[in-house]
Design an enzyme around this catalytic site. Structure first.
Site, PDB file in Angstrom:
ATOM      1  CG  LEU A  44      -1.940  -1.124   1.302  1.00  0.00           C
ATOM      2  CD1 LEU A  44      -2.658  -1.090   2.648  1.00  0.00           C
ATOM      3  CD2 LEU A  44      -2.947  -1.036   0.158  1.00  0.00           C
ATOM      4  CB  SER A  45       0.328   4.818  -0.686  1.00  0.00           C
ATOM      5  OG  SER A  45      -0.714   5.045   0.235  1.00  0.00           O
ATOM      6  CD  GLU A  46       3.220   6.493   3.399  1.00  0.00           C
ATOM      7  OE1 GLU A  46       3.999   5.902   4.186  1.00  0.00           O
ATOM      8  OE2 GLU A  46       3.581   7.364   2.596  1.00  0.00           O
ATOM      9  CB  THR A  47       2.926  -0.247   6.186  1.00  0.00           C
ATOM     10  OG1 THR A  47       2.404  -0.991   5.085  1.00  0.00           O
ATOM     11  CG2 THR A  47       2.751  -1.071   7.460  1.00  0.00           C
TER      12      THR A  47
END
Length: 263
Positions: A44-47
């Site tokens: 995902l774009s951020e974890t």
């Protein structure tokens, strides 16, 4: 070792909208390399990871990872972390203080929204921006370029933002994140965000970009309270306010799933 993972859609009031974030609460920090591998696996774009803070100045420490690198500020994953704390983990106070690489970030529950107190990054005009920026944004006509952390590129109208077809190979070669923005029709301003240099071609909704967008558009529009839309395919909505040297960014979240990581 078993870790709990939550996936939350941030800056939206409906499932499959906004920006999905993977949220992994920790009792104590795990290694940087493991956090980076988990972010790569989640894709995902951020974890985002957070742990209880040790000192009295914050409630939790927080860090954010794209699939390729750690970043110094992320809005949607901070919003998602606060949502998990408030609505899943039973955090009982109205505000959460996160210690981050961008300082203390205070997040407050406010009726159906969560409000984040973020730094205000006023972008300055850039005259020597890369010539490849035009081609990287699909040969778009640029009105102006400003920069703080990221290039902020203004164009003449909302449709140019909506219809932009970037060349991500060129944008990656430029090596900087790029915010594309214009005055909105049903919002005060609109934007899209491209970050192939850190493994994200287009981020669906980008809270940290609004640390630059809010002071920029507040100056242009002559107003401190604004409503913004990010025009990615998933779309997102942000309620924005400019303070003295901070910005407030508010949004909604939707719970998608809970899982378990077995390491």
């Amino acid at each position: 070792m078993k870790l709990t993972l939550y996936q939350i859609d941030a800056f939206t009031n409906h499932l499959f909208g906004g920006n999905p974030a993977a949220v992994i609460p920790l009792d104590q920090w795990i290694s940087d390399s493991l956090m980076q591998r988990l972010a790569m696996e989640n894709n995902l774009s951020e974890t985002v990871f957070f742990v209880p803070a040790v000192g009295p100045d914050a409630d939790y420490e927080i860090r954010w990872f794209t699939p390729e690198s750690e970043v110094n500020l992320c809005g949607h994953a901070t919003l998602a972390s606060a949502f998990v704390l408030f609505h899943v983990m039973g955090y009982g106070y109205p505000a959460i203080r996160f210690q981050s690489k961008s300082g203390i970030l205070t997040v407050t529950k406010n009726f159906d929204k969560i409000s984040m107190d973020f730094p205000a990054w006023k972008p300055e005009p850039v005259t020597d921006w890369p010539a490849e920026l035009v081609n990287g944004l699909g040969n778009i006509t640029i009105t102006s370029v400003h920069k703080h952390r990221d290039y902020l590129v203004e164009v003449a109208d909302e449709s140019m933002v909506q219809l932009c077809q970037p060349d991500f190979t060129i944008l990656k070669r430029i090596g900087h994140k790029v915010i594309l923005t214009a005055k909105g029709s049903k919002a005060d301003f609109v934007s899209r965000f491209f970050a192939p240099s850190v493994g994200i071609n287009e981020d669906p909704v980008t809270g940290s970009a609004h640390s630059q967008l809010i002071p920029y558009w507040a100056g242009k529009l002559g107003k401190k309270t604004m409503f913004a839309r990010q025009l990615s395919k998933r779309g997102g909505e942000l309620w924005c306010e400019l303070g003295t040297d901070r910005v407030t960014i508010a949004g909604q979240c939707v719970f998608f799933m809970k899982g378990e990581i077995d390491l």
